[in-house]
Design a protein around this motif. Structure first.
Motif, PDB file in Angstrom:
ATOM      1  N   UNK A   1       0.852  -1.191   0.000  1.00 14.44           N
ATOM      2  CA  UNK A   1       0.000   0.000   0.000  1.00 14.44           C
ATOM      3  C   UNK A   1       0.886   1.238   0.000  1.00 14.44           C
ATOM      4  N   UNK A   2       0.310   2.336  -0.446  1.00 18.38           N
ATOM      5  CA  UNK A   2       0.952   3.637  -0.276  1.00 18.38           C
ATOM      6  C   UNK A   2       0.073   4.485   0.630  1.00 18.38           C
ATOM      7  N   UNK A   3       0.698   5.386   1.372  1.00 18.28           N
ATOM      8  CA  UNK A   3      -0.024   6.188   2.361  1.00 18.28           C
ATOM      9  C   UNK A   3       0.108   7.658   2.004  1.00 18.28           C
ATOM     10  N   UNK A   4      -1.012   8.335   1.973  1.00 17.26           N
ATOM     11  CA  UNK A   4      -1.016   9.771   1.742  1.00 17.26           C
ATOM     12  C   UNK A   4      -1.954  10.450   2.732  1.00 17.26           C
ATOM     13  N   UNK A   5      -1.926  11.781   2.695  1.00 18.65           N
ATOM     14  CA  UNK A   5      -2.778  12.564   3.595  1.00 18.65           C
ATOM     15  C   UNK A   5      -3.505  13.627   2.797  1.00 18.65           C
ATOM     16  N   UNK A   6      -4.691  13.970   3.232  1.00 16.48           N
ATOM     17  CA  UNK A   6      -5.451  15.015   2.540  1.00 16.48           C
ATOM     18  C   UNK A   6      -6.024  15.982   3.567  1.00 16.48           C
ATOM     19  N   UNK A   7      -6.387  17.175   3.059  1.00 10.58           N
ATOM     20  CA  UNK A   7      -6.943  18.195   3.939  1.00 10.58           C
ATOM     21  C   UNK A   7      -5.863  18.874   4.740  1.00 10.58           C
ATOM     22  N   UNK A   8      -6.249  19.486   5.816  1.00  9.97           N
ATOM     23  CA  UNK A   8      -5.291  20.184   6.668  1.00  9.97           C
ATOM     24  C   UNK A   8      -5.091  21.627   6.229  1.00  9.97           C
ATOM     25  N   UNK A   9      -4.013  22.192   6.711  1.00 14.18           N
ATOM     26  CA  UNK A   9      -3.733  23.611   6.488  1.00 14.18           C
ATOM     27  C   UNK A   9      -2.342  23.733   5.878  1.00 14.18           C
ATOM     28  N   UNK A  10      -2.316  24.006   4.536  1.00 16.33           N
ATOM     29  CA  UNK A  10      -1.064  24.109   3.803  1.00 16.33           C
ATOM     30  C   UNK A  10      -0.187  22.872   4.022  1.00 16.33           C
ATOM     31  N   UNK A  11      -0.830  21.688   3.936  1.00 17.51           N
ATOM     32  CA  UNK A  11      -0.083  20.441   4.074  1.00 17.51           C
ATOM     33  C   UNK A  11       0.139  19.996   5.495  1.00 17.51           C
TER      34      UNK A  11
END
Length: 630
Positions: free
Chosen positions: A82-92
């Motif tokens: 699998x690969x893991x990413x993140x979304x949302x937040x404040x400027x990354x």
């Protein structure tokens, strides 16, 4: 005067003022810490949707509050890349949504345990916790209902619909066959297939609709079907078409009747008044045969000669023809069929533009009538050219490649117009069938091994590659060969990562520590195996090394990276990046000359899959540099 000396002086001159000031400073600090703790507690909770997980979509995990992303570790059981990413937040930053993307489909109808460890709030307060979440994937699409299920007399002119339990996109393909054979086109809308027949089905005829399902293995990054599993029959629907009033069935029917057909047979549902029927019978074209009763329910029209090709024939029973029981035909019945015309292909396997065709699959072309076999083979081409043998099953040509097709390649089978038939007319137009074979998948057996230190990604990447070569070394062993450049960072001056590791390996990147580039890592690798450092590489070269069984360490960036260059004390320019990171590339999917995606062991993130475009973009930050371990 130092802060300590000022504090002593204030204590001597005005101890009350010092006590009050200290009190307010302590209150402000406590208030700030309380606010941070309220905003970002040390134990974010995990939130998962209760719905069944789509097998081709990422798993979305939401945290109640932003976690410290770099601390979290994830293990998936059963283990899948699998690969893991993140979304949302404040400027990354301050993201609360983790995206877990599979390399290919999640297994169908399976329970996965997501085992999280080192979970802590974004400010890092409190004890790190662990959590296990269970995810259930969706089942395979199945047959929910067909329009012929339980229907006694199916209309021979209406399409047949097959409703699935869910849309099949990127999960499975469905194939349909009717016995006796009939030509039809296939369309799908959402979760319903519609089979539309070129000619009406035979009246009063029993048919068997066979439904196959083929599971697709879908490469998420490249957005392509990687390969297909073996087709399986999942349903057989038997139905009978509606017969004309009093006419139970007749034969032949359809549009592919051969000219040597000897007679038309009409089977009535009751004992008929023979003369009443004969008086109301006509046949078109006229005077090509004679009527004859086999018994009082079976009437034949016996043809005097071979029938004309590409011609429609119609037997008409006028209103009023009676049965012995007194029942009668209350509307004119037309019983028709058509003889073969120009040769045509009625079906093929694979179908036109099918992807992920198996390397050893045969090609099957079904014709509507017997053909001149030797002439057909003289007019048959496959491009790119391959050696093949052929056989026949009825009117179906089976093309069997003498060796496997190439991976990820498009092939076109062509038949030149003019191929003659035994009875009908030649093939009127050139025929072409194009399909693409399955994607190649090369993966070296290199387990993920997370880095031991804050900035030891290069040593961890080399350790994994050496382990594949049977060399068991530690990061400490590797770093003792790589060495350290202990130059203290001062303004725009720092050490040389092309010579040794710059800064503190347990430090903060581009502040108190940085890393090391490909040259010193290749030098260290040569203490145990042959290795080569390079720059200006390409994805095809990367795939070529993997094809040869050689793991490759590449340099790129991690997180919100940006350029952060400096000069060495010897005034040598270092094109560094904040976020410098090394990874071990262990596999690819696609063709070696044009790979679609790459499989990577990331010593911080874990096993990930990148499209070729994603890898090129990240890799370009360090001029496509790396180390091949031989």
């Amino acid at each position: 005067m130092s802060l300590l000396e000022k504090t002593k002086q204030l204590w001597i001159e005005n101890p009350k003022k010092l006590i009050v000031s200290s009190f307010w400073i302590i209150c402000l600090l406590a208030g700030g810490l309380t606010m941070l703790s309220a905003l970002f507690p040390s134990t974010p909770r995990l939130i998962l949707s209760g719905e069944k997980q789509t097998v081709t979509k990422p798993i979305v995990v939401r945290f109640s509050l932003p976690p410290s992303r770099h601390n979290i570790r994830l293990a998936v059981d059963p283990n899948v890349p699998v690969s893991i990413g993140w979304s949302g937040g404040f400027f990354g930053h301050l993201s609360r949504t983790m995206i877990i993307t599979p390399q290919t489909n999640w297994d169908i109808d399976k329970v996965y345990n997501l085992q999280f460890s080192n979970i802590v709030g974004v400010v890092g307060f409190g004890k790190k916790i662990e959590s296990v979440k269970e995810v259930q994937t969706q089942k395979l699409p199945d047959i929910k209902l067909t329009s012929v299920s339980g229907v006694k007399d199916v209309s021979p002119e209406e399409p047949v619909t097959i409703e699935l339990t869910q849309p099949p996109q990127n999960i499975a393909d469905f194939f349909f066959e009717l016995t006796p054979a009939a030509d039809f086109s296939t369309e799908i809308s959402n979760n319903t297939y519609t089979l539309t027949f070129t000619e009406p089905l035979e009246q009063g005829k029993k048919y068997t609709l066979t439904i196959w399902r083929q599971v697709l293995i879908y490469d998420v990054e490249s957005d392509q079907v990687e390969r297909r599993l073996k087709k399986q029959i999942i349903a057989k629907e038997v139905f009978t078409t509606r017969a004309p009033a009093l006419v139970k069935s007749y034969s032949p029917q359809g549009s592919s009747v051969l000219p040597n057909q000897q007679n038309l047979t009409v089977l009535f549902s009751e004992t008929m008044d023979r003369q009443s029927v004969i008086d109301r019978l006509t046949f078109s074209p006229k005077n090509i045969g004679r009527w004859s009763w086999t018994d009082s329910q079976t009437l034949n029209y016996i043809f005097s000669n071979d029938l004309a090709i590409d011609t429609k024939y119609v037997a008409t029973i006028e209103q009023g023809a009676r049965a012995v029981s007194g029942s009668f035909i209350d509307e004119k019945e037309s019983l028709s069929f058509k003889t073969v015309g120009n040769l045509k292909v009625t079906s093929s396997s694979p179908y036109q533009y099918q992807t992920a065709v198996g390397l050893g699959d045969n090609i099957i072309i079904k014709f509507d009538q017997p053909v001149n076999k030797s002439q057909l083979l003289d007019n048959l081409t496959i491009s790119p050219a391959i050696e093949f043998s052929t056989s026949w099953s009825g009117n179906s040509l089976v093309v069997n490649p003498n060796k496997s097709f190439d991976y990820s390649r498009s092939y076109t089978l062509g038949i030149i117009a003019g191929v003659k038939t035994i009875y009908g007319k030649p093939l009127a137009n050139n025929y072409s069938l194009t399909f693409t074979t399955e994607l190649k998948r090369v993966v070296l057996n290199i387990p993920i091994d997370y880095q031991d230190r804050a900035l030891s990604c290069e040593a961890a990447a080399l350790k994994m590659a050496l382990n594949y070569r049977g060399i068991n070394v530690s990061e400490l062993d590797i770093m003792s060969v790589v060495g350290y450049d202990t130059t203290i960072k001062s303004g725009n001056t720092w050490g040389d990562p092309d010579v040794a590791f710059v800064g503190n390996i347990d430090g903060s990147q581009n502040s108190t520590g940085y890393g090391v580039h490909w040259g010193p890592i290749a030098r260290a690798a040569k203490s145990w195996r042959n290795a080569k450092a390079f720059s200006g590489g390409s994805v095809s070269q990367l795939a070529g090394e993997l094809e040869s069984g050689n793991p490759v360490i590449i340099w790129g960036v991690l997180g919100n990276a940006y350029k952060d260059p400096w000069y060495t004390p010897a005034h040598r320019y270092i094109a560094a990046w904040k976020g410098e990171h090394a990874r071990t590339v262990i596999g690819y999917i696609g063709s070696p000359s044009n790979p679609a995606s790459f499989i990577i062991n990331d010593p911080i993130v874990g096993r990930i899959v990148w499209s070729a475009a994603t890898l090129k973009s990240n890799w370009s930050t360090f001029n496509n540099s790396g180390v091949v371990i031989y």
